[in-house]
Design an enzyme around this catalytic site. Structure first.
Site, PDB file in Angstrom:
ATOM      1  N   SER A 109      -4.836  14.926  -1.787  1.00  0.00           N
ATOM      2  CA  SER A 109      -5.071  14.922  -3.235  1.00  0.00           C
ATOM      3  C   SER A 109      -6.392  14.238  -3.565  1.00  0.00           C
ATOM      4  O   SER A 109      -7.440  14.660  -3.099  1.00  0.00           O
ATOM      5  CB  SER A 109      -3.885  14.253  -3.939  1.00  0.00           C
ATOM      6  N   ASP A 239       1.090  24.540  -6.443  1.00  0.00           N
ATOM      7  CA  ASP A 239       0.702  23.149  -6.728  1.00  0.00           C
ATOM      8  C   ASP A 239       0.375  22.999  -8.216  1.00  0.00           C
ATOM      9  O   ASP A 239      -0.506  23.698  -8.730  1.00  0.00           O
ATOM     10  CB  ASP A 239      -0.518  22.786  -5.879  1.00  0.00           C
ATOM     11  N   HIS A 269       2.809  19.956  -4.437  1.00  0.00           N
ATOM     12  CA  HIS A 269       1.638  19.122  -4.149  1.00  0.00           C
ATOM     13  C   HIS A 269       1.734  18.298  -2.863  1.00  0.00           C
ATOM     14  O   HIS A 269       0.755  18.174  -2.140  1.00  0.00           O
ATOM     15  CB  HIS A 269       1.394  18.194  -5.340  1.00  0.00           C
TER      16      HIS A 269
END
Length: 307
Positions: A109, A239, A269
């Site tokens: 991320s 996501d 995610h």
């Protein structure tokens, strides 16, 4: 498998919490891992133990402003600008080099966006030790489900220039993080996942994201060990936090010869935290990519003719 906890002092005096997952037998590779926004290195559940069980030592730390590296409330989200973020990564990598076995750098991320920036902008004398770069759902752009309005972004950047250390809560929707209800509950109840950033830190994140999405930050074909860029990206196409299509576009435009993009159909995610056995495919893919490149001959940069 054994774990070790410690504290790493950075050059400016800040101490960062660190944790290492060691292999039971001789390690085949080392992985430095960079966590994401509102996260810390102890939330990765079975991922790091699984890698260690396959012969990959994992070295990671709670980034400045996050997890156990926060010693008082005013430090929450206080990452500093991008230069400080990259300097902290460099400082930590220095603790594991020179490495007797191949070294890899991975981020998830926000941490994935930082690793992409590091592959492009990190010090060449450090990057030459890195065999390959891996990205899990990297923050190249917001998913439409999480994208803030342009007005909010503009106002935040404007105020951030005047009051950089002002804190702002940006609550992540845990239902977009994973399809596993237990993981959603874990993230919701973990007080170290505080969803707080400073205006300076958030502006730096937005700048990195904008530069990656626009192509301003580019990774050449000589970013890593031996003058070669080796890069792997894994992303769920459902996501709701980071943008799958932006990551794929970034990948498609990479000039690296050794590159791979893996789409995880229907995944959210946190690929390492999807339900049941679905996360195992992701963890196996990461381990196999690393181990395959841990035994390949290292390509050496061609020597330059002497003048």
């Amino acid at each position: 498998m054994a774990t070790e906890e410690s504290w790493h002092p950075v050059e400016d005096g800040k101490k960062l919490y660190t944790k290492t997952w060691r292999t039971a037998g001789p390690a085949k590779a080392r992985l430095v891992f960079i966590h994401g926004f509102s996260d810390h290195c102890n939330t990765y559940n079975t991922f790091f133990p699984t890698l260690a069980s396959k012969g990959i030592e994992v070295y990671t730390f709670d980034q400045r402003g996050w997890g156990r590296s926060v010693q008082k409330p005013s430090e929450k989200g206080n990452t500093g600008p991008t230069t400080r973020v990259l300097e902290d990564i460099t400082s930590f990598i220095k603790t594991v080099i020179p490495s007797p076995i191949p070294l890899f750098l991975m981020g998830h991320s926000m941490g994935g966006g930082e690793v992409l920036c590091y592959a492009a902008l990190g010090p060449a004398d450090i990057r030459k030790h890195i065999r390959g770069f891996l990205l899990e759902a990297p923050f190249v752009d917001f998913s439409p489900a999480s994208k803030p309005s342009p007005i909010v972004v503009f106002a935040g950047r404007l105020v951030g220039k005047l009051l950089p250390n002002v804190q702002k809560v940006n609550k992540l929707d845990v239902k977009l993080v994973s399809r596993d209800a237990a993981v959603q509950k874990q993230m919701e109840e973990d007080t170290l996942c505080h969803d707080t950033g400073t205006l300076e830190g958030l502006s730096g994140l937005l700048d990195r994201t904008g530069d990656l999405a626009s192509g301003k930050i580019q990774i050449g074909d000589a970013a890593g060990e031996g003058g070669v860029t080796r890069i792997w990206i894994g992303h769920g196409n459902k996501d709701g936090i980071t943008n799958f299509h932006a990551a794929k576009k970034f990948f498609d435009e990479l000039s690296a010869k050794d590159k791979e993009f893996k789409t995880y159909e229907g995944h959210f995610h946190r690929l390492h935290d999807e339900p049941g056995t679905e996360k195992q495919e992701f963890m196996d893919d990461v381990a196999n990519w690393i181990l395959t490149r841990s035994v390949e001959p290292v390509q050496v940069e061609a020597s330059k003719p002497k003048l």
